[in-house]
Design a protein around this motif. Structure first.
Motif, mmCIF file in Angstrom:
data_model
loop_
_atom_site.group_PDB
_atom_site.id
_atom_site.type_symbol
_atom_site.label_atom_id
_atom_site.label_comp_id
_atom_site.label_asym_id
_atom_site.label_seq_id
_atom_site.Cartn_x
_atom_site.Cartn_y
_atom_site.Cartn_z
ATOM 1 N N UNK A 153 0.813 -1.217 0.000
ATOM 2 C CA UNK A 153 0.000 0.000 0.000
ATOM 3 C C UNK A 153 0.849 1.270 0.000
ATOM 4 N N UNK A 154 1.979 1.233 0.712
ATOM 5 C CA UNK A 154 2.859 2.400 0.743
ATOM 6 C C UNK A 154 3.341 2.736 -0.666
ATOM 7 N N UNK A 155 3.788 1.704 -1.393
ATOM 8 C CA UNK A 155 4.290 1.909 -2.758
ATOM 9 C C UNK A 155 3.173 2.305 -3.721
ATOM 10 N N UNK A 156 1.916 2.088 -3.316
ATOM 11 C CA UNK A 156 0.797 2.423 -4.192
ATOM 12 C C UNK A 156 0.378 3.874 -4.075
ATOM 13 N N UNK A 157 0.934 4.584 -3.100
ATOM 14 C CA UNK A 157 0.635 6.021 -3.006
ATOM 15 C C UNK A 157 1.351 6.691 -4.173
ATOM 16 N N UNK A 158 0.605 7.528 -4.907
ATOM 17 C CA UNK A 158 1.154 8.042 -6.163
ATOM 18 C C UNK A 158 2.553 8.623 -5.992
ATOM 19 N N UNK A 159 2.749 9.473 -4.965
ATOM 20 C CA UNK A 159 4.046 10.136 -4.863
ATOM 21 C C UNK A 159 5.165 9.159 -4.484
ATOM 22 N N UNK A 160 4.833 8.092 -3.760
ATOM 23 C CA UNK A 160 5.858 7.087 -3.435
ATOM 24 C C UNK A 160 6.174 6.267 -4.689
ATOM 25 N N UNK A 161 5.126 5.955 -5.443
ATOM 26 C CA UNK A 161 5.316 5.222 -6.692
ATOM 27 C C UNK A 161 6.208 6.006 -7.647
ATOM 28 N N UNK A 162 6.049 7.350 -7.645
ATOM 29 C CA UNK A 162 6.868 8.183 -8.532
ATOM 30 C C UNK A 162 8.347 7.927 -8.273
ATOM 31 N N UNK A 163 8.692 7.681 -7.019
ATOM 32 C CA UNK A 163 10.092 7.421 -6.661
ATOM 33 C C UNK A 163 10.474 5.956 -6.872
ATOM 34 N N UNK A 164 9.579 5.059 -6.455
ATOM 35 C CA UNK A 164 9.967 3.645 -6.408
ATOM 36 C C UNK A 164 9.752 2.860 -7.688
#
Lengths: 191, 707
Positions: free
Chosen positions: B329-340
């Protein structure tokens, strides 16, 4: 919090399968609340971005790009205008050739060859030029903006201005060096 | 009341099939881990492919993932489901014949995959690479499994279905739906087909499938196994029945929606991206419901860690499940996904799940099963103990190095100087920086494999020393639960296998339909003023080589609307640009740079030189050499059929082009060859695969026309 409130009191909440006993403890409160909170957050997030016209990813990109372009514009206007003479002066600075040689060897030899004799890209030591006429201005321009049709990539975003000058200066010094195995002339002969 | 509850019956469970699946699990695990290790070494040191096309990363990676998920994971699930279901339902499996067809059919499919993937037969869709004849075989064997399982439920002596069975039911139904919908394709030849979906459709369907393969192949069945083997091995009561109910239904309902979180910041319509993100966030608690029930079941049995060390695998496995389902779920947050996204962080994330959760749960289950199935004691608890610690160290090395590599590279990609230029404009700089971490990852993988080798030896000795007499023993069972009268509607539902299964199907159908249906009419999303030209016949040939070599496993074709991406690769990708892509090739990882605008960036000779030896143009490149592309001939004649299939699935080709596809392709090939020869490339390449591939690469990003 009292656990196992009705534990074992009735079969309704106390099952057994193949020797596995199933208790019926209450749901952990913190767990239930974190579930509710994510649902509430999801609801608000969806409303904001998809129903209430919150900014789209494209909108956000536009804003950030404008900022970057402003920074880049400041950079361009603050740098002095280039002329053939100003470049000549810049190319003659100390250490330019060594820096240029090093950069050329790491970024340019793959296509133009270690002796600038040409391989994937054209020979840079002869008097024939595909783009421009081999003036300092022309060489800097080709390195900086590239030539999209011919497969010369733009280096303006990779090299700093000083580095760009260094590479161009190095290329200029190799004019007429006549390396062995040079690629056949391409383009127009410079006057 | 005259109920049959008092009737005492003697039955025999079919443990032979469980033994077979258990041994198959062990064998394929070894293959999967070994392929993974070779792949990891190739990223650290490119010549590790031995210059062999069959095990070069692009083909080896699908082999590794398919072996890990469907061969290792699949056999483990089947072993556990067949073993536990018979006992939970108090009946022998429905049909020995079906069980055997299921077993041998599945092994044949794996062998077929192990042959065709190295040969380059691939759909180019992750975890769904296998070509259409194998797709059909998978569907058929899955139906055999389903019939065998549901008929076993039908003849049960235990009225109520235990929670483990709920998860098995959801697994069997959903995997069938996912596999069939994602594999709708039109054959071109015996081992080649094109999916009917294109661009955003294909992306959405593929990641609806890909994400839920993780959900319903690697999560729900293993939760079911957890609910049986953890309380069994620890001899402890399951913590909470009502938590089971809440987390089961919320999990299966919510999971199916989360697929688009693999497509954040892509050209997928934003509403779908938003749904993908918020449903992933809501999934956190239901996932943790499983972890809580697992760990609290073990509460109070910590002393067993000393006497029954196999419990350690369950404790660690469930803990890794908790970590991975928080990180997801953390990686699914748009801004986290932008990085990861596109980085090794994702690789670390899936391996904490695959090695930690699926691996360790399976190991625990097998350590529990083998001594019981063969009626003996485990050969060595000491070896088991060592396996655990070495394996755990391996996972930690793997996970930490990959998260570090991912964050490092993600930060480098997005770093921008004060003057508005990229800090690391050369992609290769960001690769060189993380190569040392690739070595650490390979070490982690090697440790995991060493631990597993100990297990192989331990299991081998256990079986070898088992008593010779393995005749099945009769079990005494009585029918139970049939006279129970309950006020709880869920309890009643547990007594109705068919109704339960239909409800589970409805739960997964809602999200699927809401997300997939709108994109089926792709034209709603295409702007009329943007005209996209289809690929030429030669470019189609090149595209199929791109797919065959698995280029998509290291290169994306999707520029995200993020400043650093636009600065590095050009304007963000549009829906139109992939509208004729059957299949889409957006990719999910950037071991090398994005290629959506690769066309016309370099001369043809650059590409030729680069494919023969990438280091001759990019000194520190870690990409392997592809010398065989200059040796193998392109099949020109099949292009007629290929274009005709493309036309059937909606690509607007003129009849003349389809009919003369090979002639058009040969003409274009001659043009490229002439240019190459003029600039000094060897002669006689016009029929070779490299020419078709260059044609395709030069077309990337060049097909969009503004009127």
């Amino acid at each position: 919090m009292s656990e196992n409130k009705d534990n074992g009191k009735n079969t309704e909440n106390f099952h057994e399968y193949d020797g596995i006993i199933e208790h019926d403890n209450p749901l952990p409160t913190w767990w239930l609340w974190s579930f509710f909170l994510t649902i509430i957050f999801a609801f608000i997030y969806f409303l904001h971005y998809e129903i209430a016209n919150g900014p789209t990813l494209t909108d956000e990109l536009k804003v950030s790009m404008q900022e970057i372009e402003k920074q880049q514009a400041v950079n361009v206007t603050s740098s002095p205008t280039e002329t053939e003479d100003s470049l000549k002066e810049a190319f003659n600075k100390d250490g330019m050739l060594n820096a240029g040689k090093a950069l050329f060897e790491s970024k340019c030899v793959a296509c133009h060859g270690p002796l600038l004799q040409g391989s994937i890209g054209p020979n840079l030591t002869d008097k024939f030029w595909i783009n421009g006429a081999g003036t300092r201005m022309d060489i800097v321009k080709v390195i900086r903006t590239g030539v999209a049709d011919k497969g010369m990539p733009p280096w303006g975003s990779v090299l700093k201005t000083e580095e760009l000058y260094a590479v161009a200066a190095y290329v200029v010094t190799k004019q007429g060096s006549n390396p062995p195995g040079a690629k056949a002339p391409q383009g127009q002969e410079a006057p | 009341m005259n109920t049959p509850s008092n009737l005492i019956e003697k039955i025999f469970y079919d443990d032979d099939i469980v033994k077979k699946f258990t041994l198959a699990t062990m064998i394929w695990a070894l293959a999967a881990f070994l392929f993974g290790l070779i792949a990891a070494l190739q990223l650290a040191y490119w010549p590790m492919n031995g210059n062999l096309e069959w095990i070069t990363f692009g083909r080896l990676r699908p082999l590794h993932t398919n072996a890990a998920i469907f061969a290792f994971g699949g056999n483990a699930i089947f072993a556990g489901i067949y073993h536990s279901s018979q006992r939970l339902l108090k009946t022998r499996l429905f049909s020995d014949v079906l069980s055997k067809i299921h077993f041998w059919g599945w092994q044949l499919i794996i062998v077929a995959a192990a042959i065709t993937l190295p040969l380059g037969y691939s759909h180019g869709k992750e975890y769904a690479e296998l070509e259409w004849p194998i797709d059909i075989a998978i569907a058929a064997i899955w139906v055999v499994f389903a019939v065998n399982f549901f008929m076993t439920i039908r003849q049960r002596r235990e009225k109520h279905l235990y929670v483990a069975l709920w998860f098995y039911i959801a697994t069997i139904i959903t995997v069938a739906v996912l596999h069939i919908v994602n594999s709708i394709e039109i054959p071109v030849s015996f081992m080649k087909s094109y999916p009917i979906y294109a661009g955003i459709q294909d992306a959405l369907v593929q990641w609806w499938y890909g994400h839920n393969a993780v959900a319903f192949f690697l999560t729900t069945p293993f939760l079911g196994l957890m609910y049986y083997y953890v309380p069994k091995a620890a001899n402890r009561p399951v913590y909470s029945y009502r938590l089971s109910i809440v987390h089961f239904w919320s999990l299966v309902f919510l999971y199916i929606w989360a697929g688009p979180h693999h497509l954040l910041y892509t050209s997928l319509p934003e509403w779908a991206q938003t749904l993908g993100m918020i449903f992933s966030l809501m999934l956190w608690a239901p996932s943790w419901g499983g972890m809580i029930n697992g760990l609290l079941t073990l509460k109070g049995s910590w002393h067993l860690l000393r006497t029954e060390p196999l419990i350690k695998f369950f404790v660690a496995g469930v803990t890794f499940y908790g970590m991975a389902t928080f990180e997801g779920p953390l990686l699914s947050i748009k801004s986290v996904s932008a990085l990861g996204h596109y980085t090794d962080w994702i690789i670390g994330h899936v391996h904490s799940g695959a090695l930690g959760w699926n691996g360790f749960m399976t190991f625990g289950m097998i350590y529990y099963l083998v001594p019981r199935l063969w009626r003996t004691e485990l050969y060595s608890k000491k070896l088991l103990e060592n396996h655990f610690w070495i394996g755990l160290t391996g996972i930690l090395f793997y996970y930490i190095s990959m998260v570090t590599a991912g964050l490092t590279q993600g930060m480098m990609w997005r770093a921008i100087n004060k003057d508005g230029t990229l800090t690391y404009p050369d992609f290769i700089e960001t690769v060189v920086r993380i190569v040392p971490l690739y070595w650490i990852r390979a070490l982690g993988g090697a440790l995991f494999l060493v631990g597993f080798s100990m297990m192989c030896y331990n299991i081998y000795k256990t079986i070898q020393l088992a008593p010779a007499d393995q005749k099945p023993e009769a079990q005494v069972v009585t029918r139970s639960g049939f006279d129970e009268i309950s006020k709880s509607s869920h309890r009643n539902l547990e007594g109705m296998g068919l109704a339960f299964s239909i409800l589970a199907f409805l739960a997964i159908a809602v999200g699927s339909i809401v997300e997939i249906y709108p994109t089926l009419s792709i034209h709603k999303y295409i702007s009329a003023d943007k005209i996209q030209e289809p690929y030429t016949p030669l470019e189609i040939a090149g595209r199929d080589i791109y797919i065959k070599e698995g280029c998509y496993v290291c290169h994306s074709q999707q520029i995200r609307p993020i400043v650093s991406e636009v600065l590095r690769y050009g304007k963000a990708s549009t829906i139109e640009e992939s509208m004729y892509d059957h299949p889409f090739q957006w990719g999910s990882k950037r071991t090398g740079p994005d290629l959506s605008r690769e066309g016309k960036k370099y001369p043809n000779l650059w590409h030729y030189t680069h494919m023969m030896d990438p280091r001759s143009v990019t000194q520190k490149s870690i990409m392997p050499n592809y010398p065989w592309l200059a040796e193998k001939d392109t099949d020109f004649l099949i292009l007629r059929k290929k274009l005709s299939v493309m036309k059937t699935v909606g690509v607007p080709y003129e009849n003349e082009l389809v009919a003369n596809a090979d002639i058009h392709a040969q003409k274009q090939a001659l043009e490229i060859t002439a240019d190459l020869e003029k600039n000094g490339a060897p002669k006689g390449l016009e029929k070779k695969e490299i020419i078709a591939l260059i044609a395709y690469l030069q077309a990337l990003g060049q097909k969009g026309k503004m009127p």
